[in-house]
Design an enzyme around this catalytic site. Structure first.
Site, PDB file in Angstrom:
ATOM      1  N   GLU A  50      41.717  28.556  25.919  1.00 49.74           N
ATOM      2  CA  GLU A  50      42.960  28.059  26.527  1.00 49.74           C
ATOM      3  C   GLU A  50      42.685  27.939  28.010  1.00 49.74           C
ATOM      4  OE1 GLU A  50      45.742  28.035  28.864  1.00 49.74           O
ATOM      5  OE2 GLU A  50      46.683  29.829  28.016  1.00 49.74           O
TER       6      GLU A  50
ATOM      7  N   CYS B 267      50.078  28.889  32.962  1.00 52.53           N
ATOM      8  CA  CYS B 267      49.451  27.710  32.352  1.00 52.53           C
ATOM      9  C   CYS B 267      50.493  26.783  31.747  1.00 52.53           C
ATOM     10  CB  CYS B 267      48.448  28.149  31.281  1.00 52.53           C
ATOM     11  SG  CYS B 267      47.105  29.165  31.908  1.00 52.53           S
TER      12      CYS B 267
ATOM     13  N   HIS C 176      38.351  41.691  31.500  1.00 51.81           N
ATOM     14  CA  HIS C 176      39.542  41.197  32.180  1.00 51.81           C
ATOM     15  C   HIS C 176      39.172  40.650  33.558  1.00 51.81           C
ATOM     16  CE1 HIS C 176      43.703  40.501  32.298  1.00 51.81           C
ATOM     17  NE2 HIS C 176      44.125  41.597  31.707  1.00 51.81           N
ATOM     18  N   ALA C 177      40.128  39.955  34.180  1.00 58.25           N
ATOM     19  CA  ALA C 177      39.924  39.467  35.542  1.00 58.25           C
ATOM     20  C   ALA C 177      39.687  40.640  36.479  1.00 58.25           C
ATOM     21  CB  ALA C 177      41.143  38.663  35.991  1.00 58.25           C
TER      22      ALA C 177
END
Length: 463
Positions: free
Chosen positions: A234, A268, A161-162
């Site tokens: 994505e 996004c 994860h970030a």
């Protein structure tokens, strides 16, 4: 970036974490491979039982995990709770539909009489451990929309994860553990970006999915290509929001505010470029600017807040550079264009609408990841389509029109993975999600998403 929770509302570092060492990464990869050997043989009914339980637990945790997400990345707490609820619904959807989505497909051998086959089927089989490299902006949803279909297909997940949402990342591992999934079915790897290549090159990792920046996508795709491994990417978007004369202008302007400002503008699929026919431009622009200006900016833990801080100080700086460049090159600021006062060390930016945009401005081609909208005037249908496509990205799009001929034209010609008419783009587990051009490739969600990480096996029986 250190692995840490830093509250974007005040810049305070709340928790820091050490990155996993080589020995621990090896242990987790070995566990993932061993677990996959047995988990892949479990029934759809058993997987569904476990995923339903995870959904129940998530519903019970919605208040707590909502506050964690808000504290880690700044989204308004109401939106954080809604994200958690959406994840639970997606889990239930895949638990209920995975078996039919992955059912054997029987070929019509009558159309292949020269094949010598009496019966042929296509069977979907899981690939193995899948690495997910995920961003911070929807720290639960981005992961669950990968994890739910992957686990229902019989795969196991490895999450990188970030680095600014470590508590949410660890929560996800704990959630699947508490639901009863076998150890190793879903593991969070607290590692920095530099560790991703080594993990992806490990032969036990069979595929990868990434949601994030274009440079990150290029890096992962390059390594995966070198290793001949499947990827789904994505990579963001600069989605157009087109308004034609036949539209309900009042409603289009009202929803445009939500479409741009959701998640503090850090989505996004948020509408970013507003392309309005000249006949209705003034009416739309006035309503849109009024709506953006009226958004309440404040503490994201306040129930009434509509716009919280940006997730990182660098993210705000990047946004400011784009706005300043546009203004220096002749853009008009209809509202915002500055840091709001009264928020101390928080990383806030005012909801902003820019118009008189030209190709000389960086904002014309680069994604604005924050509450900044660009407003364009289009003389007609052809110009609207051309402006909508004048971007390196192609994730989704929004079009407001009641003209069926225009509907057909936009569906045919817009370069995007989705076209949403008379409403804002949204993701749902039943519908495929993904883009084209530099927005990436492959699809998440729906039957298309669950099949991305399956081996399609042809099973042939002789006459």
């Amino acid at each position: 970036m250190p692995i840490a929770t830093v509250n974007p509302a005040n810049g305070e570092t709340l928790k820091t974490y050490d990155a996993l060492g080589a020995e621990e990464i090896e242990r987790r990869l070995a566990t993932a491979e061993a677990t996959f050997r047995t988990y892949r043989t479990t029934s759809f009914a058993e997987r569904a039982r476990l995923l339903h339980r995870a959904a129940e637990l998530l519903d019970e945790d919605v208040q707590d995990i909502g506050r964690v997400m808000t504290t880690e990345m700044g989204k308004p707490v109401k939106q954080a709770r809604a994200e958690a609820t959406k994840c639970a619904k997606a889990m239930r959807w895949y638990a209920e539909h995975a078996e039919e989505l992955l059912a054997d497909e029987v070929a019509d051998v009558a159309d292949a009489k020269d094949s010598g086959a009496s019966r042929v089927i296509a069977r979907y089989r899981p690939l193995g451990p899948v690495l997910a490299v995920m961003p911070w902006n929807f720290p639960l949803w981005q992961v669950v929309r990968f994890a739910a279909p992957a686990l229902m297909a019989g795969n196991v997940g490895l999450l990188k994860h970030a680095s600014n949402v470590p508590q949410t990342a660890l929560y996800l591992e704990d959630l699947f553990r508490r639901a009863g999934f076998p150890e190793g079915c879903f593991q969070t790897l607290l590692v920095g970006s530099a560790a991703v290549e080594g993990i992806l090159r490990d032969p036990r990792v069979k595929a990868a999915t990434l949601t994030g920046s274009e440079p990150a996508g290029r890096a992962v795709a390059s390594v995966a290509g070198d290793e001949v491994k499947k990827t789904v990417l994505e990579l963001g978007g600069s989605d157009p929001y087109v308004v034609m004369p036949s539209a309900d202008i009042e409603r289009a302007a009202r929803i445009a505010v939500t479409a741009r400002a959701q998640n503090n503008g850090q989505s996004c699929i948020a509408a970013k470029r507003f392309i309005v026919h000249t006949d209705v431009f003034d009416a739309f622009a006035e309503r849109f600017a009024v709506g953006m200006r009226a958004l309440k900016v404040g503490d994201p833990l306040d129930e009434d807040t509509e716009i919280g801080p940006l997730s990182t100080e660098q993210g705000r700086a990047d946004l400011e550079e784009l706005v300043d460049d546009a203004v220096e090159n002749g853009a008009t600021v209809l509202c915002g264009g500055e840091r709001p006062g009264g928020f101390g060390s928080g990383w806030y930016y005012a909801p902003t609408v820019l118009t008189d945009i030209t190709p000389a401005m960086r904002v014309h081609q680069e994604e604005t990841f924050g509450p900044v909208a660009t407003l364009y005037r289009a003389a007609g249908l052809d110009e609207a389509v051309a402006l909508a496509n004048d971007t390196p990205f192609g994730l989704s799009s929004n079009v407001w029109t009641r003209d069926e001929a225009e509907v057909d034209r936009f569906v045919r010609d817009l370069e995007a993975g989705g076209v949403f008419f008379n409403g804002m783009t949204a993701s749902h587990p039943a519908f495929p999600f993904g883009g084209e051009k530099r927005s990436g490739y492959g699809r998440e969600l729906s039957g298309h998403g669950i099949r991305e990480f399956c081996n399609i096996t042809t099973v042939w029986h002789g006459a």
